[in-house]
Design a protein around this motif. Structure first.
Motif, PDB file in Angstrom:
ATOM      1  N   ARG A  22       0.823  -1.209   0.000  1.00 25.90           N
ATOM      2  CA  ARG A  22       0.000   0.000   0.000  1.00 25.90           C
ATOM      3  C   ARG A  22       0.860   1.264   0.000  1.00 25.90           C
ATOM      4  O   ARG A  22       0.482   2.276  -0.590  1.00 25.90           O
ATOM      5  CB  ARG A  22      -0.929   0.027   1.210  1.00 25.90           C
ATOM      6  CG  ARG A  22      -2.055  -0.972   1.142  1.00 25.90           C
ATOM      7  CD  ARG A  22      -2.945  -0.864   2.353  1.00 25.90           C
ATOM      8  NE  ARG A  22      -3.948  -1.916   2.368  1.00 25.90           N
ATOM      9  CZ  ARG A  22      -4.917  -2.003   3.257  1.00 25.90           C
ATOM     10  NH1 ARG A  22      -5.021  -1.111   4.215  1.00 25.90           N
ATOM     11  NH2 ARG A  22      -5.773  -2.990   3.200  1.00 25.90           N
TER      12      ARG A  22
ATOM     13  N   SER B  45       1.969   3.145  -3.340  1.00 27.71           N
ATOM     14  CA  SER B  45       1.127   4.173  -3.954  1.00 27.71           C
ATOM     15  C   SER B  45       0.740   5.265  -2.952  1.00 27.71           C
ATOM     16  O   SER B  45       0.603   6.430  -3.319  1.00 27.71           O
ATOM     17  CB  SER B  45      -0.122   3.559  -4.570  1.00 27.71           C
ATOM     18  OG  SER B  45      -0.885   2.914  -3.580  1.00 27.71           O
ATOM     19  N   ALA B  46       0.617   4.904  -1.681  1.00 30.12           N
ATOM     20  CA  ALA B  46       0.160   5.866  -0.678  1.00 30.12           C
ATOM     21  C   ALA B  46       1.218   6.910  -0.323  1.00 30.12           C
ATOM     22  O   ALA B  46       0.867   8.005   0.116  1.00 30.12           O
ATOM     23  CB  ALA B  46      -0.282   5.130   0.586  1.00 30.12           C
TER      24      ALA B  46
ATOM     25  N   GLY C 207       0.754  10.365  -1.352  1.00 29.92           N
ATOM     26  CA  GLY C 207      -0.255  11.161  -0.651  1.00 29.92           C
ATOM     27  C   GLY C 207       0.206  11.697   0.691  1.00 29.92           C
ATOM     28  O   GLY C 207      -0.495  12.491   1.310  1.00 29.92           O
TER      29      GLY C 207
ATOM     30  N   TRP D  55       1.312   8.629  10.564  1.00 27.76           N
ATOM     31  CA  TRP D  55       0.732   8.233   9.291  1.00 27.76           C
ATOM     32  C   TRP D  55       0.850   6.722   9.094  1.00 27.76           C
ATOM     33  O   TRP D  55      -0.090   6.058   8.655  1.00 27.76           O
ATOM     34  CB  TRP D  55       1.436   9.002   8.179  1.00 27.76           C
ATOM     35  CG  TRP D  55       0.873   8.785   6.811  1.00 27.76           C
ATOM     36  CD1 TRP D  55      -0.307   9.262   6.318  1.00 27.76           C
ATOM     37  CD2 TRP D  55       1.484   8.045   5.757  1.00 27.76           C
ATOM     38  NE1 TRP D  55      -0.453   8.858   5.010  1.00 27.76           N
ATOM     39  CE2 TRP D  55       0.632   8.118   4.644  1.00 27.76           C
ATOM     40  CE3 TRP D  55       2.683   7.346   5.641  1.00 27.76           C
ATOM     41  CZ2 TRP D  55       0.924   7.512   3.438  1.00 27.76           C
ATOM     42  CZ3 TRP D  55       2.974   6.745   4.439  1.00 27.76           C
ATOM     43  CH2 TRP D  55       2.102   6.829   3.352  1.00 27.76           C
TER      44      TRP D  55
ATOM     45  N   VAL E 102      -2.028   3.787   8.401  1.00 31.44           N
ATOM     46  CA  VAL E 102      -2.002   2.844   7.274  1.00 31.44           C
ATOM     47  C   VAL E 102      -1.969   1.406   7.798  1.00 31.44           C
ATOM     48  O   VAL E 102      -2.702   0.531   7.314  1.00 31.44           O
ATOM     49  CB  VAL E 102      -0.797   3.122   6.345  1.00 31.44           C
ATOM     50  CG1 VAL E 102      -0.661   2.048   5.285  1.00 31.44           C
ATOM     51  CG2 VAL E 102      -0.925   4.495   5.691  1.00 31.44           C
TER      52      VAL E 102
END
Length: 173
Positions: A52, A55-56, A59, A69, A73
């Motif tokens: 994850r 791609s995360a 952001g 953070w 996740v």
């Protein structure tokens, strides 16, 4: 140093991403293990988080600390894994109860442990307890991870304590 890795990884630098994952993997795995309580599930969650993150990471804007953070996740991935595990356990438990009754037993496990009881709490109570007592976060840090008010965290912990007393007393009886 870590800020540079995050920035480079967000721009697609694979080496920076690999270094970031390597530096944070133990943290992610430890959080996942506390949430799941099972080594294989924790490894699955940690791997899922790493996937994850690919791609995360784009952001991540740096509005919070990277560890906060990552908690979020990892928590989301652990919740998904726990839901998946519960469905399988319910199916298996129904089979085992039926089998135990047919063999003259009760099919009940009398050796409930504290963290197993915590994992039975409603999601918000469980998450608050695991962040506060399992991870050692302050109520303020836990509220940031879960995206709610600090007083809400305190209320969830209070309610969890009441529910745990019932769960643990039932397990001891």
């Amino acid at each position: 140093m870590e800020t540079e890795l995050v920035e480079k990884a967000a721009l697609g630098d694979r080496q920076a991403f690999a270094a970031l994952v390597e530096s944070r993997y133990d943290f992610i795995h430890a959080v996942a293990w506390r949430w799941c309580g099972d080594r294989q599930d924790a490894e699955d969650v940690a791997q899922e988080v790493c996937i994850r993150l690919a791609s995360a990471i784009r952001g991540f804007k740096g509005a919070s600390r990277l560890s906060t953070w990552l908690y979020t996740v990892t928590l989301n991935a652990a919740r998904d894994q726990v839901r998946k595990r519960r469905r399988a356990e319910w199916r298996d438990a129904a089979y085992l109860r039926e089998r135990a009754v047919l063999e003259g037993g009760t099919g009940e496990d009398d050796n409930e442990e504290l963290w197993q009881a915590v994992r039975q709490l409603p999601d918000k109570q469980r998450d608050a307890v695991l962040l506060i007592y399992g991870e050692g976060l302050s109520h303020a840090a836990a509220s940031e991870v879960l995206g709610c008010a600090e007083t809400t965290i305190s209320w969830h912990v209070h309610e969890a304590r009441k529910r745990l007393k019932v769960l643990l007393c039932d397990a001891a009886a």
